[in-house]
Design a protein around this motif. Structure first.
Motif, mmCIF file in Angstrom:
data_model
loop_
_atom_site.group_PDB
_atom_site.id
_atom_site.type_symbol
_atom_site.label_atom_id
_atom_site.label_comp_id
_atom_site.label_asym_id
_atom_site.label_seq_id
_atom_site.Cartn_x
_atom_site.Cartn_y
_atom_site.Cartn_z
ATOM 1 N N GLY A 202 0.795 -1.220 0.000
ATOM 2 C CA GLY A 202 0.000 0.000 0.000
ATOM 3 C C GLY A 202 0.827 1.269 0.000
ATOM 4 N N TYR A 203 0.189 2.331 -0.466
ATOM 5 C CA TYR A 203 0.773 3.681 -0.451
ATOM 6 C C TYR A 203 -0.320 4.650 -0.068
ATOM 7 C CZ TYR A 203 2.203 8.264 -2.193
ATOM 8 O OH TYR A 203 2.479 9.612 -2.297
ATOM 9 N N VAL A 204 0.045 5.648 0.734
ATOM 10 C CA VAL A 204 -0.854 6.748 1.092
ATOM 11 C C VAL A 204 -0.103 8.044 0.860
ATOM 12 C CG1 VAL A 204 -2.119 7.894 2.949
ATOM 13 C CG2 VAL A 204 -2.097 5.389 2.822
ATOM 14 N N GLY A 205 -0.711 8.974 0.146
ATOM 15 C CA GLY A 205 -0.073 10.271 -0.057
ATOM 16 C C GLY A 205 -0.532 10.935 -1.335
ATOM 17 N N ARG A 206 0.007 12.087 -1.556
ATOM 18 C CA ARG A 206 -0.335 12.851 -2.749
ATOM 19 C C ARG A 206 0.286 12.195 -3.977
ATOM 20 N NH1 ARG A 206 -2.165 17.577 -4.772
ATOM 21 N NH2 ARG A 206 -0.808 18.862 -6.061
#
Length: 384
Positions: A202-206
């Motif tokens: 997973g990745y979270v961010g702009r």
């Protein structure tokens, strides 16, 4: 204490700067202080019970950029704060610091955006040097600059910025918690993300150039994984092209309980960008009990202990990125041990603790400015 905050980013824009400012305002409200905020146009009229004053802004890469305005001096003069907090100062923050100095108000500047890194990434040549000169000029105007990481501290010292101190970021240790994995909402999302029991990376961010999410292409063909991407931004078309044909679920922009559910549904957290001054989402992943894979550059160096709570890959080396993710994807006990270590590593970083440290820095610059005033009021004959 009366605290004026001026920020380059605020709601409805979601960013690390916005999150920090919100948490500081919430802390000030909870602890009985007075505050006001100056932010780019589009912000809500108040937050945490404090007034928010909007100034004109231009749009750049889907971000409102606050422009210098005569309102800033007037707002600070009318509020008469004990201290000014400039969050990631650029054009608007620079004006706020200058106005505070004219009004004899001590200021704390928080270094949070790698402006010079942007210039380097875009191959702007001498613009990188100009960017650092601008950063130095802005931060030298403040009584104290708070720096989030060892790498940022070295960068600022290298260009001659003085009066530096470390200030990290807090993390929600309740909302982001390994126990959330037993939640029915997490189980439902896991079925969507990994219908055949795959490992979820997973990745979270702009989704922006500096985050370099397109480098997830290095994972093409790694067996038994699926990608889950949380966020939005101008790089979405590029990322979609680079990841075409890969098993990817796009979750869009999430916040609150939905974001916590997303973290709890991941098995590995991956961050590919090399320009992070800190890395707030890495902390959130650790709080959720996830092993983190990130580059050996910038803020992640302070957050990820290689081989203990995650893996650091060689910056700009996509083969090494792939090797690190593949190692964790194939070893569930290793993921579990690193996830537990990640959780332990952030237990002292609640927002309450971090904001308490910030309040101490406020008091420090107020006391130092008061001491200077007292010295200046003493006749020269008495100072000898």
């Amino acid at each position: 204490m009366r605290v004026a905050l001026i920020t380059e980013s605020f709601l409805p824009t979601v960013s690390g700067v916005t999150t920090s400012v919100c948490k500081v305002l919430e802390h000030l409200a909870r602890t009985g202080h007075e505050a006001m905020l100056i932010a780019p146009a589009g912000a809500p009229a108040e937050y945490a019970g404090f007034p928010v004053h909007s100034v004109p802004a231009l749009s750049y890469r889907q971000f409102p950029v606050g422009m210098p305005s005569p309102q800033v001096h007037r707002l600070l003069a009318d509020f008469a704060p004990d201290v000014l907090h400039a969050a990631s100062p650029f054009l608007l923050g620079a004006q706020g610091i200058a106005a505070a100095n004219r009004l004899d108000i001590p200021s704390v500047a928080v270094f949070q955006t790698d402006v010079a890194g942007y210039a380097r990434r875009n191959k702007l040549g001498q613009a990188a040097n100009a960017a650092w000169r601008f950063v130095k000029w802005v931060h030298e105007g403040a009584d104290l600059t708070l720096v989030p990481s060892t790498a940022s501290m070295l960068d600022l010292r290298r260009v001659g910025v003085r009066r530096l101190a470390r200030w990290t970021r807090g993390v929600d240790l309740v909302g982001y918690h390994p126990n959330r994995r037993s939640d029915p909402a997490v189980a439902a999302l896991r079925r969507e993300l990994a219908p055949n029991g795959e490992v979820v990376v997973g990745y979270v961010g702009r989704m922006a150039p500096e985050k370099q999410v397109e480098r997830f292409r290095a994972l093409r063909g790694v067996p038994g994984i699926r990608l889950a991407l949380v966020g939005d931004g101008p790089s979405v078309p590029l990322i979609r092209r680079e990841l075409a044909g890969m098993p990817v679920t796009w979750l869009g922009r999430l916040s609150g309980p939905e974001l916590a559910t997303a973290y709890a549904s991941f098995d590995i957290f991956l961050h590919a960008g090399t320009e992070e001054t800190f890395g707030q989402t890495l902390q959130e992943a650790h709080a959720a009990g996830l092993p983190v894979v990130a580059p050996h550059a910038g803020g992640p160096i302070d957050l990820v202990v290689h081989g203990e709570n995650g893996l650091l890959f060689t910056p700009d080396d996509e083969r090494d990125l792939r090797r690190c993710v593949a190692l964790l994807a194939g070893d569930a006990p290793l993921r579990h041990r690193m996830g537990e270590a990640g959780r332990r590593s952030v237990l002292g970083r609640s927002w309450e603790n971090v904001c308490g440290t910030l309040q101490g820095y406020y008091e420090r610059v107020v006391d130092e400015r008061s001491a200077v005033r007292a010295t200046m009021s003493v006749p020269l004959s008495m100072q000898r």
